[in-house]
Design a protein around this motif. Sequence first.
Motif, PDB file in Angstrom:
ATOM      1  N   CYS A  75      47.059  43.302  42.295  1.00 31.49           N
ATOM      2  CA  CYS A  75      45.731  43.944  42.896  1.00 31.49           C
ATOM      3  C   CYS A  75      46.276  45.738  43.883  1.00 31.49           C
ATOM      4  N   CYS A 104      39.757  46.923  49.053  1.00 29.22           N
ATOM      5  CA  CYS A 104      39.520  46.910  47.327  1.00 29.22           C
ATOM      6  C   CYS A 104      39.388  48.363  47.053  1.00 29.22           C
ATOM      7  N   CYS A 145      39.867  48.712  41.316  1.00 31.74           N
ATOM      8  CA  CYS A 145      40.506  48.621  39.879  1.00 31.74           C
ATOM      9  C   CYS A 145      40.051  47.920  38.635  1.00 31.74           C
ATOM     10  N   GLY A 146      39.790  46.488  39.699  1.00 31.07           N
ATOM     11  CA  GLY A 146      38.743  45.693  38.366  1.00 31.07           C
ATOM     12  C   GLY A 146      40.473  45.082  37.635  1.00 31.07           C
ATOM     13  N   CYS A 154      41.532  42.011  39.027  1.00 35.21           N
ATOM     14  CA  CYS A 154      41.621  41.244  39.601  1.00 35.21           C
ATOM     15  C   CYS A 154      40.693  40.538  38.737  1.00 35.21           C
TER      16      CYS A 154
HETATM   17  S1  SF4 Z   1      39.350  45.358  42.205  1.00 40.31           S
HETATM   18 FE1  SF4 Z   1      40.541  43.549  42.465  1.00 40.31          FE
HETATM   19  S2  SF4 Z   1      42.750  44.006  42.265  1.00 40.31           S
HETATM   20 FE2  SF4 Z   1      41.691  46.009  42.173  1.00 40.31          FE
HETATM   21  S3  SF4 Z   1      41.066  46.849  44.303  1.00 40.31           S
HETATM   22 FE3  SF4 Z   1      39.849  45.313  44.417  1.00 40.31          FE
HETATM   23  S4  SF4 Z   1      40.835  42.816  45.150  1.00 40.31           S
HETATM   24 FE4  SF4 Z   1      42.498  44.399  44.312  1.00 40.31          FE
END
Ligand code: SF4
Length: 346
Positions: free
Chosen positions: A244, A315, A318-319, A321
């Motif tokens: 993340c 958050c 970005c996807g 996680c």
């Molecule tokens: S999508 Fe997931 S990895 Fe990306 S910023 Fe949000 S919580 Fe963090």
Amino acid sequence: MSVNTVSKDQFKQFVAALIASEPSVVGVQAKGDRFVFDDLKSADALRLDYDVSILSPRKYVMPQKETLLKFEVGGDCQSVQDGKPLILLGVHPYDMAAINQMDELFSQDEYDTHYMCRRRQITIIACDVVSPSKNVFASSMGTATVQHGYDMLLTDVGESIIVEVRTDKGRVLMNHMPAARPASEDDLAKRSAVWEKNQHVLNKHVLECKPSYLPKLLEKNYDHPVWEEKARLCYSCGSCNQVCPTCYCFDVQDVVNWDMKTGSRVRVWDGCLLENFATVAGDHNFRKNRSSRFRHRLYRKGKYVPGKIGGQIACVGCGRCITACTADIANPVNVYNQLMERTDIG
Ligand code: SF4
Ligand code: SF4
């Protein structure tokens, strides 16, 4: 601020000139069928058409392990600030937004000299997204494009690249781009079209409320069954934290050297999903069960951190996680939308 246009060949020459003359250039490159930020050795290796990097550029502004100070046992200690000039090339808008958040967090109340010293030496060349990744949802989080934080912003408009220069550091880099010409009205229109398109296509998971509603949504759902339902499948592996770009929790450890006279204090990444993250003296763990850790991560993104930085949601969509979670439970949008189903927005 200036906006210029260069051909793709001219841009490649610019990258080659950077590599030849700057002390350290990091750029996005292919690794198998995925992408990573790594030391850039040739202009040909740079892949500005990447979808998403495995790890975010966070590792350059906040390394996985860094020495904060060196000490003599029972004696003096010396602060270590190890920032070196670095050019970070190819940062997507959502990752830029994450770095902007960290800049804010590390420069407020408890000003972090180690982070800020390193950050000041980094020049960021951001780039608009060319190929959306399969799990990106930056549009839902307001980070499909970015307006500040970078020194230079690149937008691929097909046959050429639009180069926006934002800072003095960016202006200095323009010395390596002698063939650049001021962007025409037509160039600017093409760039606006890319921004417009990205507002739509970077949205593979659609958040069903405005991000600004998330703190209130979470406030109403501390005891919601979704925490237990999802966390039942969680391995507590911490992968969602590691990938993340907005996670910045760390552990601080004192390490004494073999001579037993000297040592160092190091800061290492930590992750709130790991079983012992919240273990304190006396072996007491105040977030012992998985559901409380799972909930904490999403509260931190949607309520706690926004409370520190003017409501910005931690958050950026970005996807990463979602891709990294083998249990397929880490998707913040799925959880927040599930909360929405049973909550009166009021
Ligand atoms: S999508 Fe997931 S990895 Fe990306 S910023 Fe949000 S919580 Fe963090
Ligand atoms: S939510 Fe997924 S990635 Fe995160 S700790 Fe649990 S299993 Fe691992």
